[in-house]
Design a protein around this motif. Structure first.
Motif, short mmCIF file in Angstrom:
data_model
loop_
_atom_site.label_atom_id
_atom_site.label_comp_id
_atom_site.label_asym_id
_atom_site.label_seq_id
_atom_site.Cartn_x
_atom_site.Cartn_y
_atom_site.Cartn_z
N TYR A 122 7.04 2.42 -4.26
CA TYR A 122 7.14 2.24 -2.82
C TYR A 122 5.72 2.81 -2.22
N LEU A 123 5.00 1.88 -1.60
CA LEU A 123 3.82 2.42 -0.82
C LEU A 123 3.97 2.30 0.53
N PHE A 124 4.00 3.60 1.14
CA PHE A 124 4.22 3.78 2.42
C PHE A 124 2.89 4.03 3.28
N ASN A 125 2.59 3.39 4.37
CA ASN A 125 1.33 3.19 5.32
C ASN A 125 1.78 3.50 6.64
N ALA A 126 0.84 4.10 7.31
CA ALA A 126 1.08 4.29 8.84
C ALA A 126 0.04 3.12 9.41
N SER A 128 5.56 -0.93 1.64
CA SER A 128 5.35 -2.35 0.49
C SER A 128 5.79 -1.91 -0.68
N ARG A 129 6.28 -2.87 -1.58
CA ARG A 129 6.80 -2.38 -3.04
C ARG A 129 6.42 -3.44 -3.81
N GLY A 174 3.03 -7.34 -2.45
CA GLY A 174 3.09 -8.65 -1.66
C GLY A 174 4.04 -8.33 -0.46
N GLU A 175 5.27 -7.63 -0.88
CA GLU A 175 6.25 -7.58 0.21
C GLU A 175 6.20 -6.21 0.91
#
Length: 724
Positions: free
Chosen positions: A223-227, A236-237, A246-247
């Protein structure tokens, strides 16, 4: 003899115990800081009511660790620790001193630069913190076995904006990074000891305006968290570390809780989220909330309130000691309190600890903004008061020493060397002066009230009580031309010319009450025009500039959002409501409730679509008659999406004067006879036309109306506020 010795020993022990207790109690009397823990198993967001931006959080064993941005403050990169994510204390700094570019040589400042957006990680008994240095030296990875001890660092030899350390389950470390202008996040592998990089970087996510990465692996999914700055926190995962991610889904919008954050696991296997929220002058504060998993996504908020970071929750871990970040300092030890950071690098030859005080020699600077050796700590909300006691007997004629508020705007209250006087400034402009100061011992105080956004400045000596000096400063926040931090307390001593003078600071004390017991704000007249942005607290909305009204307004309002205004005085009764609003959608409703979000509904005011968010219209509605003082909850309801913008509002009453305002005896003129009638009313006599005596339209006739009548008769004013 033996009996007497035992009695003396017993008395000595009792005396020592009482002495220790007195010391503890005396410290407790001024050591209050904002306390999120309510003591009943619940807490209130934010978990620290101060500027702790760009949070990065991990759990190691039974402790949580938090790294946040510190920009040009030295020492830099503060580390905090907690056992429950609610009660935090400061435990260390990664950076002892910034590079020499931050020495303020020749008055050169580097505000909004320094180091920011760190990431903290842990591997094999060692803590790691990565940060990109904005001095041209690139990214560094600091490491230490002990967060409270000395940190060393590896220089990665290149720039990696908003870098994030991720340790995969096999122990391999990686670095994800990227700036909002790039519209992508990239990743590169690190060496096993994190001393450098391996291979080349690859793009793992393409998404507009993302930055501030945090990467977590849960049950085989990455799980990639971004502001998306000032807009939202997205996630995104991917099943593959290198993507494609891509999601992507939105976890939280800025107005519903903030942006820039991630998630952290608890010992029981559940997860909580953390992020920062922009909150004006106090800065960007860290908030936390439970995570609800939906379709494999870590949604911020509890069931039924997904996407919302609420003000109050049950604590994630119960029965831990209540703690607050350190604040007060008696300056009687061998080192400064861990809460202190210098504005830019200090000149260490110009300050010392004497054993009973902090000695600040005057540094050479043209003004406070460029003054080296200003010792700072974070301003705390919702209301805090910083106070210092100084000895100015060794200051030289050109010295300016005292207590400042560092931010944008900035100001200070200080004593000058000779002629000795006390001055208060805003943006280096003197706003107040006291002359004929003879005392060597002086006390300075700044109150930061983030509810009203006002800072006030006070002074006293040992022969007189506190006196305000100058006008209150409206506090703000400017990331581009300011410090990129919330307002800070700053102990300063500088001179426009070279000086050998010095100021001794006996102590600094933070005197605010614990958060739940913060002082009530002054009453607000319900019949005055109340600016929407002057709320006490809010949920879900954002404050934005409003050039049409030379001020600000509340925007990004959605269904269920609300504003709270404390201590609103409805006087003898309000029966109507007026507001200035605009909407580029179909609009919505403004619900008016008393004393709680679900309190008595006194009225509902529809707001139509106006064709634009800043296309204003005035709306009105009747309200059930309400008297006295209440907390007013302005709640917004409607369909999905943004509903409206709100500029201001006020209440009205039925007792509209039928004659001329101020002409109490209805003789066609306003004269001294009308002044006498107001005076009689204030002394207890009844008058016939009280509505004509309410000159400020406050709903009551009081001393303010008497003063307005006197000003009118003296020609100082030509109209009354109630006529506008």
């Amino acid at each position: 003899m033996e009996g007497n010795s035992r009695r003396r020993a017993s008395l000595k022990k009792a005396f020592v115990f009482l002495l220790v207790m007195c010391i503890m109690l005396s410290q407790m009397s001024f050591a209050f800081a904002y306390q999120p823990d309510k003591g009943d198993g619940t807490f209130t967001n934010p978990v620290m009511y101060a500027d702790y931006p760009d949070p990065s959080m991990i759990r190691v064993g039974n402790y949580f660790y938090l790294a946040t941005s510190t920009f040009v403050n030295s020492p830099g990169l503060v580390i905090c620790r907690s056992e429950d994510m609610v009660n935090w204390e400061i435990v260390g700094h990664c950076i002892d001193r910034l590079s020499d570019q931050y020495n303020m040589d020749n008055g050169n400042t580097k505000y909004a630069s320094g180091c920011f957006a760190p990431s903290i990680a842990y591997k094999d008994g060692t803590f790691y913190v990565v940060v990109n240095m904005n001095d041209g030296t690139g990214a560094r990875i600091y490491y230490s076995k002990d967060v409270s001890g000395t940190w060393k660092y590896y220089n990665l030899g290149a720039s990696y904006f908003d870098p994030c350390i991720f340790i995969d389950t096999d122990g391999t470390p990686y670095l994800a990074y990227g700036g909002a202008w790039e519209n992508q996040i990239r990743m590169i592998q690190l060496k096993p000891d994190l001393s450098g990089t391996v291979g080349s970087s690859r793009t793992i996510l393409s998404y507009n305006n993302v930055e501030g990465s945090h990467l977590v692996k849960v049950d085989g999914t990455y799980y990639l968290f971004n502001a998306v700055p000032a807009r939202s926190l997205v996630c995104s995962r991917s099943k593959n570390l290198w993507g494609p991610y891509g999601e992507t889904t939105t976890l939280c919008t800025a107005g519903k809780g903030g942006h820039q954050g991630g998630i952290v696991d608890l010992p029981d296997g559940t997860y909580w989220g953390y992020l920062h929220q922009d909150d004006g002058a106090v800065g960007r504060m860290t908030r936390i909330c439970p995570i609800t998993w939906k379709n494999g996504w870590p949604m911020f908020g509890r069931e039924g309130y997904l996407g919302q970071v609420e003000n109050t929750y049950r604590k994630p871990i119960q029965n831990k000691e209540i703690k607050v970040p350190q604040a007060s300092d008696e300056f009687n030890g061998g080192s400064l309190g861990i809460q202190w950071m210098w504005n830019h690098n200090p000149d260490n030859t110009k300050w010392s600890l004497t054993g009973s005080s902090l000695r600040l020699e005057a540094t050479t600077a043209s003004d406070f903004w460029k003054a080296r050796n200003s010792l700072t700590q974070k301003g705390q909300g919702p209301i805090s008061t910083g106070t210092i006691k100084i000895d100015c007997s060794n200051m030289k004629p050109s010295d300016i020493g005292g207590l400042g508020m560092l931010g944008d705007p900035r100001g200070y209250i200080a004593v000058t060397g000779s002629p000795r006087k006390i001055i208060m400034t805003e943006e280096e402009v003197i706003k107040g002066t006291v002359t004929n100061i003879t005392s060597d011992i002086l006390y300075f105080r700044i109150q930061m009230d983030f509810n009203t956004k006002k800072a006030t400045f006070y002074w006293k000596d040992d022969t007189r009580n506190w006196q305000q000096l100058g006008t209150a400063i409206t506090m703000g926040f400017d990331w581009q031309y300011g410090t990129f931090q919330g307002e800070q307390y700053a102990i300063m001593n500088f001179s426009p010319t070279a000086s050998t003078g010095y100021m001794d600071v006996d102590w600094f004390r933070l005197n605010d009450e614990p958060g739940p017991n913060a002082p009530e704000p002054d009453p607000i007249s319900a019949f005055s025009k109340i600016e929407a942005e002057n709320f006490y607290t809010q949920y879900g909305t954002q404050t934005e500039d409003n050039p049409d009204d030379d001020g600000r307004n509340i925007g990004y309002i959605e269904n269920g959002d609300y504003l709270v205004f404390k201590n609103v005085d409805f006087g003898n009764g309000a029966t109507g409501f007026q507001a200035r609003a605009g909407s580029a959608s179909e609009g919505g409703n403004i619900e008016l409730r008393l004393d709680s979000l679900n309190g008595t509904l006194i009225g509902t005011c529809p707001v139509p679509g106006t064709g634009g968010w800043k296309t204003w219209t005035e709306v009105s509605c009747s309200v059930s008659k309400v008297t006295g003082k209440h907390d007013l909850y302005v709640k917004f309801t409607g369909n999905s999406g943004y509903l409206m913008n709100l500029d201001w509002f006020k209440f009205t009453a039925d007792n509209i004067p039928t004659g001329k305002l101020g002409d109490l005896n209805d003789d066609g003129s306003i004269d001294s006879l009308d002044l006498v009638l107001i005076k009689k009313h204030l002394l207890g006599d009844t008058i016939e036309n009280t509505s004509l005596a309410d000159l400020d339209a406050s709903g009551t006739v009081d001393a303010i109306d008497f003063a307005l009548m006197k000003q009118y008769l003296l020609g100082i004013i030509t109209t009354f506020p109630g006529e506008k």
